[in-house]
Design a protein around this motif. Structure first.
Motif, short mmCIF file in Angstrom:
data_model
loop_
_atom_site.label_atom_id
_atom_site.label_comp_id
_atom_site.label_asym_id
_atom_site.label_seq_id
_atom_site.Cartn_x
_atom_site.Cartn_y
_atom_site.Cartn_z
N THR A 194 0.37 -5.21 -10.79
CA THR A 194 1.69 -4.76 -11.04
C THR A 194 1.90 -3.46 -10.09
O THR A 194 3.04 -3.47 -9.51
CB THR A 194 1.63 -4.14 -12.42
N GLU A 195 0.82 -2.88 -9.56
CA GLU A 195 0.97 -1.91 -9.06
C GLU A 195 1.18 -2.27 -7.39
O GLU A 195 2.04 -1.58 -6.67
CB GLU A 195 -0.38 -0.95 -8.84
N ALA A 196 0.47 -3.46 -6.97
CA ALA A 196 0.49 -3.84 -5.70
C ALA A 196 1.90 -4.52 -5.56
O ALA A 196 2.32 -4.42 -4.16
CB ALA A 196 -0.48 -5.04 -5.54
N LEU A 197 2.52 -4.94 -6.53
CA LEU A 197 3.95 -5.46 -6.33
C LEU A 197 4.93 -4.67 -5.80
O LEU A 197 6.13 -4.90 -5.40
CB LEU A 197 4.32 -6.11 -7.76
N LYS A 198 4.61 -3.26 -6.05
CA LYS A 198 5.72 -2.23 -5.84
C LYS A 198 5.62 -1.95 -4.10
O LYS A 198 6.57 -1.34 -3.67
CB LYS A 198 5.12 -0.88 -6.17
N HIS A 199 4.72 -2.68 -3.40
CA HIS A 199 4.68 -2.59 -2.24
C HIS A 199 4.79 -3.87 -1.31
O HIS A 199 4.80 -4.77 -1.91
CB HIS A 199 3.18 -1.92 -1.69
N ASP A 200 5.47 -3.81 -0.09
CA ASP A 200 5.59 -5.10 0.51
C ASP A 200 4.18 -5.57 0.95
O ASP A 200 4.13 -6.76 0.98
CB ASP A 200 6.37 -4.76 1.92
N LEU A 201 3.32 -4.67 1.53
CA LEU A 201 2.19 -5.21 1.86
C LEU A 201 1.04 -4.24 1.54
O LEU A 201 1.23 -3.24 1.20
CB LEU A 201 1.97 -5.12 3.53
#
Length: 132
Positions: free
Chosen positions: A78-85
């Motif tokens: 969920t946290e990683a989805l906030k970033h493009d890469l």
């Protein structure tokens, strides 16, 4: 997307694809029998009860651990989805092998971990790519 599918399974409490239900319900442990070291029949009943109790407790702990592991992986995703890469820092051992530092979500994890990730900058292998 795998993330959406896992979220749906968890929200609907389906318990599919190795994803443990949120509310774990197991068979109830029977009432503890009386223990008498002098009576063989009561000792046998007590031993059978202990085996059942241990099995139920072990099963509960296993399911709870799997549920908590999925929760941690999904929180990281969920946290990683906030970033493009995203990038994974790695450590290098004395043999030259690399290992990702993030413990919960990385490309060397279980099927769920690997399914939640996709490479941001894929490159074709080419004719000699397999012999890198």
């Amino acid at each position: 997307q795998i993330y959406d599918l896992v979220q749906k399974i968890r929200e609907d409490n389906l318990g599919l694809a190795g994803i443990v239900k949120q509310n774990i319900k197991l068979e109830p442990v029977p009432k503890r029998p009386e223990y008498d070291p002098d009576c063989e029949e009561k000792k046998q009943k007590y031993r059978r009860w202990m085996i059942i109790k241990d099995r139920v407790e072990r099963e509960y702990q296993t399911l709870r651990s799997k549920r908590d592991d999925t929760t941690l992986k999904m929180a990281c995703a969920t946290e990683a989805l906030k970033h493009d890469l995203i990038y994974f820092p790695h450590s290098l051992d004395f043999r030259g092998r690399t290992y990702p530092l993030p413990p919960h979500l990385n490309h060397l994890g279980n099927d769920l971990s690997r399914g939640l990730l996709s490479f941001g900058k894929g490159k074709p292998l080419g004719k000699r790519g397999i012999y890198w």
